[in-house]
Scaffold this active site. Sequence first.
Site, PDB file in Angstrom:
ATOM      1  N   GLU A 308       0.699  -1.303   0.191  1.00  0.00           N
ATOM      2  CA  GLU A 308       0.285   0.123  -0.377  1.00  0.00           C
ATOM      3  C   GLU A 308       0.984   0.996  -0.044  1.00  0.00           C
ATOM      4  O   GLU A 308       0.672   1.996  -0.383  1.00  0.00           O
ATOM      5  CB  GLU A 308      -1.283  -0.287   1.122  1.00  0.00           C
ATOM      6  CG  GLU A 308      -1.899  -0.911   1.314  1.00  0.00           C
ATOM      7  CD  GLU A 308      -3.028  -0.950  -0.347  1.00  0.00           C
ATOM      8  OE1 GLU A 308      -2.843   0.069  -0.226  1.00  0.00           O
ATOM      9  OE2 GLU A 308      -3.856  -1.858  -0.034  1.00  0.00           O
ATOM     10  N   ARG A 312       0.425   4.001  -2.456  1.00  0.00           N
ATOM     11  CA  ARG A 312       0.446   5.245  -2.750  1.00  0.00           C
ATOM     12  C   ARG A 312       1.453   6.265  -2.265  1.00  0.00           C
ATOM     13  O   ARG A 312       1.281   7.498  -2.980  1.00  0.00           O
ATOM     14  CB  ARG A 312      -1.033   4.993  -1.222  1.00  0.00           C
ATOM     15  CG  ARG A 312      -2.096   3.938  -2.297  1.00  0.00           C
ATOM     16  CD  ARG A 312      -2.892   3.602  -1.270  1.00  0.00           C
ATOM     17  NE  ARG A 312      -3.211   2.965  -1.051  1.00  0.00           N
ATOM     18  CZ  ARG A 312      -4.794   2.785  -0.300  1.00  0.00           C
ATOM     19  NH1 ARG A 312      -5.265   3.652   0.000  1.00  0.00           N
ATOM     20  NH2 ARG A 312      -5.585   1.711  -0.382  1.00  0.00           N
ATOM     21  N   ASP A 441      -4.843  -9.781  -7.791  1.00  0.00           N
ATOM     22  CA  ASP A 441      -5.673  -8.610  -9.277  1.00  0.00           C
ATOM     23  C   ASP A 441      -4.729  -8.203  -9.905  1.00  0.00           C
ATOM     24  O   ASP A 441      -4.164  -8.459 -10.904  1.00  0.00           O
ATOM     25  CB  ASP A 441      -6.626  -7.657  -8.540  1.00  0.00           C
ATOM     26  CG  ASP A 441      -6.129  -6.779  -7.066  1.00  0.00           C
ATOM     27  OD1 ASP A 441      -5.950  -7.212  -6.889  1.00  0.00           O
ATOM     28  OD2 ASP A 441      -7.417  -6.118  -6.949  1.00  0.00           O
ATOM     29  N   GLU A 577     -11.563   0.589 -10.055  1.00  0.00           N
ATOM     30  CA  GLU A 577     -11.943  -0.102 -11.461  1.00  0.00           C
ATOM     31  C   GLU A 577     -13.153  -0.063 -12.187  1.00  0.00           C
ATOM     32  O   GLU A 577     -11.987  -0.442 -13.857  1.00  0.00           O
ATOM     33  CB  GLU A 577     -11.604  -1.430 -10.815  1.00  0.00           C
ATOM     34  CG  GLU A 577     -10.484  -1.898  -9.684  1.00  0.00           C
ATOM     35  CD  GLU A 577     -10.647  -0.936  -8.381  1.00  0.00           C
ATOM     36  OE1 GLU A 577     -11.819  -1.247  -8.430  1.00  0.00           O
ATOM     37  OE2 GLU A 577      -9.714  -1.790  -8.198  1.00  0.00           O
TER      38      GLU A 577
HETATM   39  C1  DMJ Z   1      -6.219   0.557  -4.918  1.00  0.00           C
HETATM   40  O1  DMJ Z   1      -5.613   0.950  -3.597  1.00  0.00           O
HETATM   41  C2  DMJ Z   1      -5.351  -0.463  -6.193  1.00  0.00           C
HETATM   42  O2  DMJ Z   1      -6.172   0.181  -7.029  1.00  0.00           O
HETATM   43  C3  DMJ Z   1      -5.526  -1.574  -5.918  1.00  0.00           C
HETATM   44  O3  DMJ Z   1      -4.668  -2.308  -7.356  1.00  0.00           O
HETATM   45  C4  DMJ Z   1      -6.546  -1.895  -5.923  1.00  0.00           C
HETATM   46  N1  DMJ Z   1      -7.729  -2.168  -4.697  1.00  0.00           N
HETATM   47  C5  DMJ Z   1      -7.514  -0.281  -4.682  1.00  0.00           C
HETATM   48  C6  DMJ Z   1      -8.404   0.787  -5.028  1.00  0.00           C
HETATM   49  O4  DMJ Z   1      -9.413  -0.363  -5.121  1.00  0.00           O
END
Ligand code: DMJ
Length: 677
Positions: A308, A312, A441, A577
């Site tokens: 994270e 970010r 994912d 998404e």
């Molecule tokens: C974000 O932090 C990123 O896109 C991550 O890959 C998946 N989750 C969140 C958004 O849904």
Amino acid sequence: MYSAAAAATAAASPPRRDFISVTLSSEEVAVGAGGYNNSKAWRRRSCWRKWKQLSRLQRSVILFLFAFLAVCGVISYTSMGEPWKSLTSKLSDNQRSEPEIPGLKLANPAVLPAPQKADDNPGDYPELSPQKPPKPPHVRRGSSNLQIKPPRKNVRLNTRHDSSRVVEELVQADKEEKTEKSVISWRGAVIEPDQSTEPPSSKKKESEKPSSVEAEDQKEPVPINDRQMAVIEAFRHAWKGYKEFAWGHDELKPLSKSYSEWFGLGLTLIDALDTMWILGLKEEFEEARKWVANNLVFDKNVDVNLFESTIRILGGLLSTYHLSGDSVFLEKAKDIGNRLMPAFKTPSKIPYSDVNIGRGTAHPPRWTSDSTVAEVTSIQLEFRELSRLTGDQKFQKAVDEVMKHVHTLSGKNDGLVPMFINTNSGQFTHLGVYTLGARADSYYEYLLKQWIQGGKKENELLEDYMRAIEGVKQHLLQRSQPNKLTFVGELAHGHFSAKMDHLVCFLPGTLALGAHNGLTADHIKLAEALMETCYQMYAQVETGLSPEIVHFNLHAQKGHKDVEIKPADRHNLLRPETVESLFYMYRFTGDKKYQDWGWEILQNFNKYTRVPTGGYTSINNVQNPSNPEPRDKMESFFLGETLKYMFLLFSDDIDLINLDKYVFNTEAHPLPIWVPA
Ligand code: DMJ
């Protein structure tokens, strides 16, 4: 031919040296009168005989005349050639531009001169300065390098009705900007075009320069349209809440007018930096930049999640550095990058999930020594870019090793990976469960994106990506009832489940990106089908907002929609998404329906998640329009991703983050694609 009378006169006169006489025989006269001997041999003989009968002088004069005529012919051909060629090519251009429709003939085909190129004849129209034709959307431009140029003036927008004034301001600002071509930053500091991408280290590999931000793009920015204005307005509303109640903290709690902390690092502010840059919000960006320069400190005794904080914070700082050229962001990126490195000190080199950035220690979650597969394989774009910028290979080496290791691991199912990996053994754990949703994912997303980032040379990444998509087709694709929507389900120990996380909606965009980069065209077909499904996950729900998870109906039942929602899954976290994929789909296909779908979604966010005093909130129940049950939290990705992708989706300017020059990390932070110099 001469007349018979002239011939007779000529025959009667004695030959004179200074006259040329041509004598025609009676046979020839007869031919002229209608008698016609068609024998070729006879004609040849007769001509030759006559030629022989001529004096030397006569012959020379005739030959001279022929030569003279030939020279004149050549001269006039060369002077007429160009206009002739251009005329014929104009004609054929005109003919080409009329599409041939079988069975349809125009009664009066229009004959129009071909449009003249501005530089065809510049001297002809001195009063007209050459004008660029308006840029059609989705026409790929040449490969000139560019810098994103936000307007010099800050965008001001108080209400929706302000939009025309704002457009005027922007146009004015652009005019001002044109007078200062050497400046590529509106932040006050003057940055030479090249300066912004030059890594501070001389160790940087010369052969791998970013394709972007190396030179200023001289092209006119496309004016912002009303839908983009609405995104700017939404961003400002969200920012107002954050600024008032959560400034410098991780997340806004818009209902309780307070904040929540996760890492205590101003997560929302950092995640939103490049969005502000792209939206042209100068004042907001300036203020946030000051906070980063003066208040963002990583020397804190705090545990952060490696994934994270990489996507970010590190991603956000790197991309803002690239867009703005401001070295303060690179310095902060280096700092956090170094502090995250202890995560890789594990027996297997598969990183731990958590790092204490103040103490320099790392550990797995308390209950396990496993890491999540998506987490350890979705930090590569950022660490690789940090190496490229600093010249310090340790960042890239650490994350490349993870990918190489995962490439060789057993336990995959036709390219599909399990969700966990052990940091001691380096082996997959919890085998037999395959999903493209949570915990797996972005593994798939980063296979493709690393391949693109590195200039499409790392074949193992491409191989793994292609194999995985085949695995998806083979094991996870199904169609729902009654509308036959193509969806991606899950596989658990051989059993198919028709469950799909909203997170999976990154996939249409990723597939489209792959197809755009030359991968098989059937990926775009699949992307189109999945995009429709992700849209239906919104459209079939009472609020027009998607829940976190849906279950698709595999059997038609009266009164049932394709999408079923379980009570535990009906929350919406303002996730990006679907709009992310809509953005890619619109960029690559130009189909306006994708913009319209995004517009519907934005309106529903405004209707059900907007908090009047500032900010937007996650909601608990997308099925209850009269009470969607606000959760009192605005996730940082709403500003980092959702609104950014909305803004880009509504834009017709393919150079506004050109996808041949940038690759987005999984938190929507654009990083440059490396290309050989
Ligand atoms: C974000 O932090 C990123 O896109 C991550 O890959 C998946 N989750 C969140 C958004 O849904």
